[in-house]
Design an enzyme around this catalytic site. Structure first.
Site, short mmCIF file in Angstrom:
data_model
loop_
_atom_site.label_atom_id
_atom_site.label_comp_id
_atom_site.label_asym_id
_atom_site.label_seq_id
_atom_site.Cartn_x
_atom_site.Cartn_y
_atom_site.Cartn_z
CG ASP A 188 -9.43 17.05 -74.13
OD1 ASP A 188 -9.29 16.23 -73.32
OD2 ASP A 188 -8.50 17.73 -74.58
CD GLU A 191 -3.46 21.29 -76.20
OE1 GLU A 191 -2.85 20.43 -75.61
OE2 GLU A 191 -4.73 20.99 -76.31
CG HIS A 204 -7.43 21.36 -68.07
ND1 HIS A 204 -7.10 20.67 -66.92
CD2 HIS A 204 -6.82 20.91 -69.15
CE1 HIS A 204 -6.56 19.54 -67.38
NE2 HIS A 204 -6.66 19.31 -68.78
CE LYS A 229 -6.28 18.55 -77.99
NZ LYS A 229 -5.41 18.37 -77.28
CG HIS A 242 -2.47 18.07 -65.93
ND1 HIS A 242 -3.56 17.96 -66.92
CD2 HIS A 242 -1.34 18.81 -66.84
CE1 HIS A 242 -3.10 18.45 -67.98
NE2 HIS A 242 -2.17 19.00 -67.91
CE LYS A 249 -9.39 16.58 -68.79
NZ LYS A 249 -8.58 15.98 -69.81
CE LYS A 288 -0.20 22.79 -67.02
NZ LYS A 288 0.77 22.16 -67.81
NE ARG A 344 -6.38 -6.11 -71.84
CZ ARG A 344 -6.02 -6.29 -72.95
NH1 ARG A 344 -5.71 -7.37 -73.75
NH2 ARG A 344 -5.49 -5.05 -73.69
C1 BG6 Z 1 -5.21 17.26 -71.18
C2 BG6 Z 1 -6.13 17.10 -72.41
O1 BG6 Z 1 -6.07 17.06 -70.02
O2 BG6 Z 1 -4.42 18.52 -71.09
C3 BG6 Z 1 -5.08 17.37 -73.77
O3 BG6 Z 1 -6.91 16.02 -72.36
C4 BG6 Z 1 -4.41 18.41 -73.60
O4 BG6 Z 1 -5.91 17.08 -74.61
C5 BG6 Z 1 -3.64 18.44 -72.38
O5 BG6 Z 1 -3.40 18.43 -74.66
C6 BG6 Z 1 -2.89 19.64 -72.14
O6 BG6 Z 1 -1.95 19.76 -71.21
P1 BG6 Z 1 -0.82 20.55 -70.82
O7 BG6 Z 1 -0.27 20.38 -69.37
O8 BG6 Z 1 0.28 20.20 -72.04
O9 BG6 Z 1 -1.03 22.08 -70.88
#
Ligand code: BG6
Length: 499
Positions: free
Chosen positions: A244, A225, A249, A349, A187, A157, A191, A55
């Site tokens: 999330d 994390e 994952h 987190k 993602h 996602k 990996k 936009r």
């Molecule tokens: C994302 C989440 O899909 O994956 C995030 O939305 C998270 O909250 C992230 O921090 C972690 O990805 P990675 O590759 O850093 O482990």
């Protein structure tokens, strides 16, 4: 990364990636650095166009500049070759439009035609609330097909925020695209270490005989994390760990660990086996969900010597938020291979270390032969697949301590990516972007997988609805997590591995 020679794909000539939401973080931090890396290694077809659609009132040059800064800041291999990047960005163009405006799609179509592009990868890098509008408009402008080329769409996602919205998104996607054209991006599947779960399990003969309920006591999957929610609190506060990372994952890691060997290594066969795992996990009853999950929220604490704020004090978090930033769960895969073996999953987190691992704990020796204190029992055989960082695999064994008494101490056998292959593994987005350009969907989630994962997740979320959260457990940032998260695992006679 396996060398994929995309130039050998006859259909790949004249390809464009259209990034909806190019002005956002994802394009700058992940997509463009991955495209640059692939370009640098000559993995992209030629000509390859990057078309941004958003936009904001940007010029082509403004977009090129922002994408360039993205690579400069987040590019993986250094030094960044600026002249090469410049060359790649000469083929980058911007379409300014809201996602609702049909005119924008007309402009996009004209641009694709002008560039002579037939094969197009649409990439939804926008907030999920925009997905339906974009897909609908692609459909209305007939951009989803091209008589002598391919058209595909990559969806990031979250795929919905519960079972119902996931189904409705799926319905929307399928009203325009066929399942073969849809690439749902998790993602984690890109990996290297996650792909290596398959190589490790199905490329080696020695583990398969042990990979079952007879020899495995339990499995712990941890994704911890140090980061808080950063600038994403608006999204995160409505999502929590369960939406999330648990729905995607964590359940993906579980599926890859538990799946049967596919008949062949292709997208259909691999995904068929992963779906079977999810289907073998029963939906939780209310009582079972409460007994088998534990959630909590972080309060201020210290990480890496720095004081960090409480979740509730983060910008855009509701001051009375009851969103979980930590979740631990116990699941069972009810099939012949895994019946009775607990899978403990946890993620949080603001924990002390950024680390993702799958720890497979084997059963103990049936009888202790060595003296009073048998450390092999205290520290049993565990195979740890280290997804990140320090990517690799460690096997914990008991070994005799040198000396004249028979004393066993735990020792490690280690495989390290860095040592074995001399370099850090490539970024997930590099591989996944290439795969979607090549039309290989093995590392993308299929609609039935997403649906099954939501079925399990939804049963937990439904049960949580009835819970009083006025006393939601808390944990201090930088600690191992909340007290109480170890209860169900302790009841089974097991312990969380240290983070
Ligand atoms: C994302 C989440 O899909 O994956 C995030 O939305 C998270 O909250 C992230 O921090 C972690 O990805 P990675 O590759 O850093 O482990």
């Amino acid at each position: 990364m396996p060398e994929i020679d995309i130039n050998n794909d006859p259909c790949a000539e004249g390809v464009a990636i259209v990034i909806f939401g190019v002005t956002g973080d994802l394009a700058r931090r992940k997509l463009m650095p991955a495209l640059y890396e692939n370009f640098k290694h000559d993995r992209l077809p030629s000509p390859f166009y990057i078309i941004g659609f958003a936009r904001r009132s940007w010029s082509h040059d403004k977009m090129r500049d922002v994408l360039k800064q993205g690579v400069m800041a987040h590019g993986r291999t250094r030094p960044i070759q600026e002249d090469l990047l410049q060359k790649q960005l000469e083929n980058a163009f911007y379409v300014e439009s809201t996602f609702q405006d049909p005119e924008g799609y007309v402009k996009l179509d004209q641009m694709l035609k002008r560039l002579g592009v037939k094969n197009t990868l649409f990439y939804l890098a926008t907030p999920p609330g925009q997905y339906a509008t974009i897909v609908e408009n692609i459909g209305k402008s007939n951009l989803e097909t091209c008589p002598d080329g391919w058209r595909r769409i990559v969806v990031e996602k979250p795929f919905g925020r519960d079972l119902e919205t996931a189904e409705s998104l799926d319905h929307k996607l399928h009203s325009v695209f066929s399942e073969e054209q849809i690439y749902r991006m998790d993602h984690y599947l890109g990996k290297e270490t996650v792909q290596n779960i398959l190589a490790f399990r199905f490329g080696n003969g020695i583990f398969e005989p042990l990979w079952n309920r007879k020899y495995i006591n339990h499995i712990q999957i941890t994704m911890s994390e140090t980061e808080g929610v950063g600038t994403r609190a608006g999204y995160y506060d409505k999502a929590g760990v369960i939406r999330d990372v648990f729905q995607n994952h964590l359940l993906q890691l579980l599926s890859l660990t538990a799946m049967e060997a596919p008949a062949v290594f292709n997208a259909k066969a691999v995904r068929d086996e992963k779906v079977k795992v999810l289907k073998s996990i029963a939906s939780f009853s209310q009582e079972k969900a409460i007994a088998n999950t534990f959630r909590a929220q972080y309060v201020s604490g210290t990480i890496d010597g720095k004081r960090v704020a409480s979740y509730k004090d983060e910008v855009d978090v509701a001051p009375d938020s009851t969103t979980e930033t930590y979740l631990a769960a116990r699941l069972f895969v009810n099939n012949w291979r895994w019946a009775g073996v607990p899978f403990y999953l946890r993620s949080g987190k603001r924990l002390p270390r950024r680390m993702t691992e799958i720890a497979i704990q084997f059963t103990q020796v049936p009888l202790s032969l060595f003296g009073q204190r048998n450390l092999a029992e205290e520290a049993p055989n565990v195979l740890v697949i280290r997804i990140q960082p320090d990517e690799g695999i460690t096997l914990y064994l008991g070994a005799k301590v040198p000396g004249n008494v028979m004393m066993i101490e735990p020792v490690k056998m280690r495989f390290s990516y860095l040592e074995a292959f001399g370099g850090e593994p490539p970024e997930a987005y590099e591989r996944l972007l290439l795969d979607s350009l090549m039309g290989d969907a093995t590392l993308f989630t299929r609609s039935d997988e997403v649906e099954e994962a939501w079925r399990i997740t939804q049963s937990i979320m439904d049960a949580w609805e009835s819970q009083d959260l006025s006393n939601l457990p808390i944990y201090e940032a930088g600690t191992q997590g909340p007290h109480g998260a170890e209860d169900f695992i302790k009841d089974d006679g097991c312990f969380w591995r240290s983070i």
